[in-house]
Structure formats: C-alpha cells, structure tokens
Design a protein around this motif. Structure first.
Motif, short mmCIF file in Angstrom:
data_model
loop_
_atom_site.label_atom_id
_atom_site.label_comp_id
_atom_site.label_asym_id
_atom_site.label_seq_id
_atom_site.Cartn_x
_atom_site.Cartn_y
_atom_site.Cartn_z
N GLY A 714 5.04 12.44 2.51
CA GLY A 714 5.53 11.15 2.99
C GLY A 714 4.59 10.00 2.73
O GLY A 714 4.93 8.85 3.00
N GLU A 715 3.38 10.27 2.22
CA GLU A 715 2.40 9.21 1.96
C GLU A 715 2.65 8.57 0.60
O GLU A 715 3.17 9.20 -0.32
CB GLU A 715 0.97 9.78 1.99
CG GLU A 715 0.55 10.35 3.33
CD GLU A 715 0.25 9.27 4.35
OE1 GLU A 715 0.19 9.59 5.54
OE2 GLU A 715 0.09 8.11 3.93
N ARG A 716 2.27 7.29 0.48
CA ARG A 716 2.29 6.63 -0.83
C ARG A 716 1.11 7.12 -1.68
O ARG A 716 0.10 7.58 -1.15
CB ARG A 716 2.22 5.11 -0.68
CG ARG A 716 3.47 4.53 -0.01
CD ARG A 716 3.44 3.04 -0.04
NE ARG A 716 4.66 2.47 0.52
CZ ARG A 716 4.93 1.17 0.58
NH1 ARG A 716 4.05 0.30 0.08
NH2 ARG A 716 6.06 0.75 1.09
N PHE A 717 1.27 7.00 -2.99
CA PHE A 717 0.30 7.61 -3.91
C PHE A 717 -1.11 7.07 -3.66
O PHE A 717 -2.06 7.84 -3.50
CB PHE A 717 0.73 7.33 -5.36
CG PHE A 717 -0.14 8.00 -6.39
CD1 PHE A 717 -1.24 7.34 -6.94
CD2 PHE A 717 0.12 9.29 -6.79
CE1 PHE A 717 -2.04 7.96 -7.88
CE2 PHE A 717 -0.68 9.91 -7.73
CZ PHE A 717 -1.78 9.25 -8.29
N GLU A 718 -1.27 5.72 -3.64
CA GLU A 718 -2.61 5.15 -3.52
C GLU A 718 -3.24 5.54 -2.18
O GLU A 718 -4.42 5.91 -2.13
CB GLU A 718 -2.54 3.61 -3.62
CG GLU A 718 -2.15 3.08 -4.99
CD GLU A 718 -0.64 3.14 -5.20
OE1 GLU A 718 -0.20 2.88 -6.32
OE2 GLU A 718 0.08 3.46 -4.23
N GLU A 719 -2.47 5.44 -1.10
CA GLU A 719 -3.00 5.80 0.22
C GLU A 719 -3.34 7.29 0.27
O GLU A 719 -4.33 7.69 0.89
CB GLU A 719 -1.97 5.46 1.29
CG GLU A 719 -1.72 3.97 1.42
CD GLU A 719 -0.62 3.64 2.41
OE1 GLU A 719 -0.39 2.46 2.66
OE2 GLU A 719 -0.02 4.60 2.93
N ALA A 720 -2.55 8.11 -0.38
CA ALA A 720 -2.81 9.55 -0.39
C ALA A 720 -4.14 9.87 -1.09
O ALA A 720 -4.92 10.71 -0.63
CB ALA A 720 -1.66 10.29 -1.08
#
Length: 785
Positions: A714-720
């Motif tokens: 459920g996380e966005r790529f950059e934040e992940a």
C-alpha cells in the motif's frame, strides 16, 4: 383602500396577470374579490400561505387542480329539491374526485415531512365523498351521457330500442333495394324526420307506399314518407324512447337526492378548493415575477432591495432600492421629466398593495414592507373637462381629500407636487403640504420639478432627497434611484450634446445666480460620490461573498477530513479488535490441543496448561497509539512558541502558532482561519530526534521495538524505498541476522525496487524470495553480513 387608488396604482392590471395562473372558476372568484388587508396578522397568514404554495411548486412543479368546478349553485339547487342534469352531476363528480386527489397530494407531502401547516389545515377540511363519486361515475359517462349501467331498467329499454331500430331499418332497406321501389324513390336511403324513420319518395308516387308523409323537400319534388309497413314498429320505438327519457329523469333525480345528502360536505370542499386554487395561483405568479416573501411590520418602515414593477417586462425593468420610515419619513424625488420618477412612485405603491394582499413582491430577499391602514396617491394628469377643472385644480381636489383623511398610519404618494401653476407659488405650496403631512406622522414620497424642494430635504429633519439617474451621453434616463442625491435638470449638458452653440450656453449660464450654480455643482459632486461609493460597496459585497464561500468550502473540507480520519481510526480499531479475537481463538486452539495431549498422555499437568494460556493472553496485541500521542503532546507542549508549525488534532490540519494566550490555550492559524485551540489539541510537527547513545546494547534493548519484518504493501514507491533504507539500519542496530521485507506481488515495481536497493546496500549478504509458506514472491528474505 379607495377604488381610485387601486386604479391609479394599477392594482387591477396586476390582478389581470394573476388570472393567467388560475386553475378554476373558484380561484378566479377569489382573485376578483381580492383587496388589500390592513390586519397585519391576517396579512402574515396570507404571506405564509403563498410561501407554502411556492414551496410545493418548487418541490413538485405543480399541484393537481384540474377538473375542479364551482358547483355551489348546483349543490344549492339540489338542496331545495330541483333535479340536476347529467352535465351538472358530472361536474359534481369531477370536483369531488379533484378534491380527493388534491387532499392525497398534500397528505403525501406531509408524510415526507414537508412543513406546510397552513395547507395542512385547509386540506383537513376536505371530506372525501368516495361513495357519491362512484355512484355518479357508474351512471354518467365522460361526455355527460347517462350510461346503460345506470339501471337494469334503462339497459332493457335501450336494448329494445336498438332491436326496434334495427327492425325498422331492415324493413326500409329491403324497400329501397327492391327493383320495383327504386324507380319511385328519389334516393335509395333511409333517413329520419320528426324522430321517425322514413324514405324519400318522388311526388308522383306518393300513393304507392301508403303510410304517413312527414316532410317534403324545398322543391316539393320529394316527399319523406313513413311506409305503412313500419308505422307500427315506429310507434313502438317512439314509446320505448319515451320510457327511456322517463327512466333517465328518474336516475338523475335519485343522483340529485344523493348530492343533497352531502350539501354541507360539498360546500365545505368547494371553499377549501377555492382557497387552495387561490394560494397556488399566487405561488405561480410569485414564480413568474421572481418575487420573495417580504418581512412585515406595522411601524411604517419600508426597505426594498432591487424592487421591480411587476407590469414592466423583467428584461426591461430597472430595479430600485428604497428606504423609508426609519431615519426619514419624507422622500423627495427631483429631476427632469421621463426620468422614471412616476414609475418609482407606482412601484412603491403597488408593491405595498401586493404585500398587504398576501402576494410576494418582486424584490431581493430581506426586503421589508410596512402595513399601512390607508394608501393615498395623486398620480398622473387628472384634468377633467366635464368639471372644467385645470390640471392644477384637479390635483388640488385630490390633495385636499387626502389631507382630510391621512394619519400616522398612512402612505402618501404625490406626483409632481405643486405643478401646473406659478413656480414660486407652486413650490411654496408643495413645501407647506409636505410639512403638514410630516407633522401628522404619515410616510410620504413626492416627485417634483422645483429646485426649492431640493433645499427643503436638506433643511428639514425627517426628509431625504432622491433622484433618478440620467445619462447625459445617451440623453436617456437609467431609471436608477439615487437616495440622498437631489436631481438636476442637466439642461446645459443636454443642449451641448444636441449641438447648441457654446456661446449660447455660456450666455444662459450667466443668467443663473451663483448660488444655483453652486447647488448644481454640489449635486454633480454628490452623484459622483454616490456612484463611487455604490461601486465600492458592490465590490465589498462581492469580496465578502467570496470570502464566505471560501470559508464554507474550507469548513466542509475540514469536516470531510475529520470524518475520513474517524473512518480510518474506526477501521484500524476494527482490524485491531479482529487481531485480538484471532489471537484469542488461536490461544483457545492451543489449549484445546494441549488438553487432547493431556488425555493421551498424563505427563502434562493442569498448572502447565494455565501457565501456557497466561503466556498466550500476555502475547495478545494492545493499542497504545493514543497514549503515545498524549505523551508526545505533553512532552512538547511547553516548547511551543509563535511561528512553530503544529498540527490541530481535532481537524487533522497543519498550521502555525500565532500567539500564546495562556498555558492551556494558543491562537493558531490554519489556512485563512485563525482559531483558539486548547493546548491538548496541538501537536508539534518538528518532533525532537531520539537521543542516540554510543551504547550498542542500550540501542538493542527491549524498548527499541524493531520487528523482524517490514510491511510495504500500500506504500508509494519513493516512500517505500526510504522506509527500507531506514529499516535496514534499525534492524542492523537491533542485532538481527535475517529479516523479511513484505512488498506484495502487484505490478512487480515495488518488488523490483526493493531488490535493486538490497543489491546496493553494503551490509546485505543475500536477498532471496521467500518460500511458499513464507509468502513466496510477495516477500523478500534478507540476510546480513
């Protein structure tokens, strides 16, 4: 109200517009008898009724008022024993059905919680007469004919009539088809004369058929003869038709008797229907002229915003703003002819009469009308040739009558006061009349040409100047009413625009004294100031509306965010509760398995089972997020100062500290809004960093709370990617040799990014896909060096 005043103010013409929206003769009669009321409570009730009618039309588009007739005369005739004909009975049936349908319509609205108490009280008076309606419907057809179903006797008679008619026609048609008879007939047809079947016979063969001659053609060449062979059958047919007429008369009399049984109910229904038709007529008229329900007072105060004369087309009329009765009770409108002064007078007068008749007025919301006991008007040229009166004399006759009758509850409208005589004397007389009216407490609006009255309004308490704006460039009035600014003639400016030589204009100006010039210059300055202030006011109103809209949008957004936050928290709590329930179920399953083992083997004791269950309960997850948040708030509350970025917890929005009001309260600005917020409802955004120590053992202590897996679903790529880097560092500090990174399968982008990052990390020894029982391709197992 005087009939003459109603005529002068075009009240009857306004009523003609009302007639266009009436549904029945009942409503038309109500309109015809409509006159303004002077009872403020009655007027308020009428206004509320119109408001409720407009609400119904706004919700439903229209009210079912079709098929309603004024049957009061028929009902009263039935009451005294007269017999009603079929058409009259059909009107009774139609009106009874219309009353029942309208009652059901209003009751359905009430069931849907539409607030229409006045309409509710009216429909309560309607009594459904279903039995009477059904009996008439069974006997009378849609076109007013008595049906065969009205009685078995009538049905039998009509069957006999049809049989006899068929027999007579058959006999006569056999005659017309006979080769011997055709040469004796003018035409081979069967026709009717004197309600009997005949054939057209040539004059020379009149004795060939026998029978009865009923008629002849205009030339005399054809005789219409009833042959002897059908005379008996025609006699029988005639007798059957007489019996039919008598049976119909009997049926109508019986139905009339049934109507007479419900006289009171029918008359009550008629009265209720007439009120409802009238109310919905007023409501439809209100919609047509874009009218609103005015506020009402009995203190002589009148305030109209963008008021329009209802008889002028809406795309042509220029709205006016008028105030009268608070700071001033006399309004003096000056200026040239054709400027719209008379229209302004009539607008004020007609809207007053409309409001006191229960009609909404064509103006903006918030307009207020006074209820006057009497309205007087002296408007227009009242010159009378028959009475040999001049215009001035005729006006003075009216004014004398007005001055005899007016009091402090009167509205007086004077058009061109003092006109038609010597200007000096006329102006003096106008001033004296206005003083007398003011002294007696009446509200007065007067138009005049006289410049002396401009000064009158400045020098008299309770009087105010006004004028109708004139566009010198187009040489046409704009019809806008300017309160507080006297009118000016604009004669020089108009003459200049029309091409008069400048030296002539200058010569004319020299004939006017300096005081008059100063007054004209002052008026011009006032007009400019008025225009400027009006423009600034409109701009301020526009900006205020935009700010209110922006604030409302922001409040709605904040409310939406708060609801969304509550929904997320509720969902999280539900998930946590489910996790707890799941853990307990697993614990129970473990206990059950242990009990089974105990039965199979006596080595496991009860106290060991109790200890195992206790350990499982202690392992049950608990929610402590709110307590942690509370600790954070309390830990950093005292450090907040103006300019600090904070989060208002109840709104879920970021803002900054404006000032510290007290130890327990701060002023915070969120967007365009400033608000007072409790210190408990604030969280600092820039949290102090955790204090790091050089003791590796301390970092790896029980309080560090690093899990052996990281869930990125459920996380966005950059934040992940940022979370993976931080998690690897924390896991290394915690002393883990191996961890799991759960990224899910999805599109594969997150999995690929994690793999790439792990390849570059200096402390990662190996990264592999998890086994099928560990999550497969959705989980990556990391081994550290």
């Amino acid at each position: 109200m005087q009939a003459k005043v109603l005529r002068v103010l075009e009240y009857e013409k306004m009523k003609e517009q009302l007639y266009e929206h009436v549904a029945s003769s009942l409503g038309r009669a109500k309109i015809k008898s409509l006159v303004p009321s002077v009872d403020i409570n009655e007027i308020k009730q009428w206004q509320q009724e119109t408001y409720e009618g407009a609400k119904v039309i706004r919700l439903k588009g229209q009210a079912p008022l079709g098929g309603i007739f004024d049957i009061s005369a028929s009902v009263k005739r039935a009451q005294i024993g007269a017999s009603l004909n079929a058409s009259e009975l059909l009107e009774v049936q139609s009106t009874t059905f219309g009353a029942r349908r309208l009652k059901k319509f209003i009751e359905d609205l009430l069931e849907n919680e539409v607030d229409i108490p006045h309409l509710e009280s009216i429909v309560e008076q309607i009594v459904p007469l279903t039995d009477l309606e059904r009996e008439i419907t069974q006997c009378i057809g849609d076109h007013g004919e008595v049906l065969d179903s009205a009685s078995s006797e009538l049905r039998g008679i009509r069957q006999q009539i049809r049989s006899l008619e068929a027999g007579v026609r058959s006999k006569l048609e056999s005659i017309t088809r006979s080769s011997n008879s055709q040469k004796m007939l003018s035409d081979a047809i069967v026709t009717i004369r004197n309600d009997r079947f005949v054939v057209p016979v040539k004059q020379e063969y009149r004795g060939a058929f026998g029978g009865i001659i009923h008629d002849q053609s205009s030339s005399g060449a054809t005789l219409f003869i009833e042959p002897e062979a059908v005379v008996t059958m025609n006699n029988q047919l005639r007798e059957a038709k007489v019996r039919e007429i008598k049976e119909i008369e009997r049926i109508l009399y019986v139905l009339t008797s049934r109507v007479a049984e419900y006289v009171e109910e029918l008359l009550g229904n008629i009265e209720a229907l007439s009120q409802l038709d009238f109310i919905f007529t007023k409501a439809r008229y209100s919609e047509r002229v874009k009218a609103v329900q005015p506020k009402l007072n009995d203190e002589g105060y009148l305030s109209l915003t963008k008021a329009r004369h209802p008889l002028i087309p809406i795309d042509e009329v220029v709205p006016i703003d008028v105030d009268l009765g608070k700071t001033f009770s006399s309004l003096i409108i000056t200026g040239p002819n054709t400027g719209g002064k008379t229209v302004t007078l009539k607008t004020i007068g007609l809207l007053t009469l409309m409001a006191q008749s229960g009609l909404h007025v064509p103006a903006e919301e918030g307009s207020e009308m006074a209820v006057f006991k009497t309205v007087f008007a002296d408007i227009g040229d009242e010159q009378s040739i028959e009475q040999s009166l001049s215009t001035f004399s005729s006006h003075m006759v009216n004014i004398v009558e007005i001055l005899k009758k007016l009091d402090h509850e009167s509205l007086v409208l004077f058009d061109e006061l003092g006109a038609g005589t010597d200007p000096t004397e006329g102006a003096a007389l106008a001033i004296a009349i206005l003083d007398d009216v003011y002294r007696r407490g009446a509200r007065v609006v007067a138009t005049t040409h006289y410049s002396e009255l401009k000064g009158y309004a400045y020098n008299r308490e309770g009087a105010m100047n006004a004028s109708v704006e004139f566009n010198v460039e187009t040489l046409r009035p704009t019809y806008r009413l300017l309160i507080g600014v006297p009118g000016r003639s604009n004669a020089f400016a108009i003459s200049r625009r029309l091409g008069l030589d400048e030296h002539v204009i200058e010569l004319a100006k020299s004939q006017i004294n300096s005081e008059t010039n100063q007054v004209e210059q002052m008026i011009a300055s006032l007009e400019e100031s008025k225009k400027s202030s009006d423009a600034e006011w409109e701009e301020a109103v526009t900006l205020r509306k935009e700010a209110e809209q922006l604030r409302n949008d922001l409040v709605k957004r904040l409310e939406g965010l708060e609801k969304e936050k509550e929904a997320i928290l509720e969902e999280a709590e539900q998930k946590a509760e489910e996790a707890v329930r799941k853990a307990k179920r697993e614990a129970e399953q473990v206990i059950e398995e242990l009990r089974k083992l105990q039965k199979e083997s006596h080595e496991i004791k009860d106290h060991k089972l109790i200890e195992a269950k206790k350990r499982l309960e202690e392992a049950t997850p608990t929610l402590k997020a709110k307590k942690k948040q509370e600790k954070v708030k309390k830990a950093y509350r005292k450090e907040l100062k103006p300019g600090d970025e904070v989060k208002v917890l109840s709104f879920g929005q970021k803002g900054h500290i404006v000032e510290k009001i007290s130890e327990q309260e701060y002023q915070v600005q969120v967007g365009i809004m400033k608000m007072k917020v409790s210190a408990d409802d604030i969280q600092a955004i820039d949290q102090p960093k955790k204090v790091e120590t050089k003791s590796f053992a301390t970092v790896r202590g029980n309080d560090f709370h690093v899990k052996p897996e990281l869930d990125l679903r459920g996380e966005r790529f950059e934040e992940a990617m940022l979370k993976v880097e931080k998690y690897l560092d924390d896991a290394l500090l915690a002393g883990y040799h191996s961890v799991s990174i759960i990224h899910g399968k999805g599109t594969g982008a997150l999995r690929k990014g994690v793999k790439e990052l792990l390849k570059r990390h200096p402390h990662v020894k190996n990264a592999r896909d998890a086994n099928m029982n560990e999550g497969g391709l959705g989980n990556t197992v990391v081994d550290f060096k």
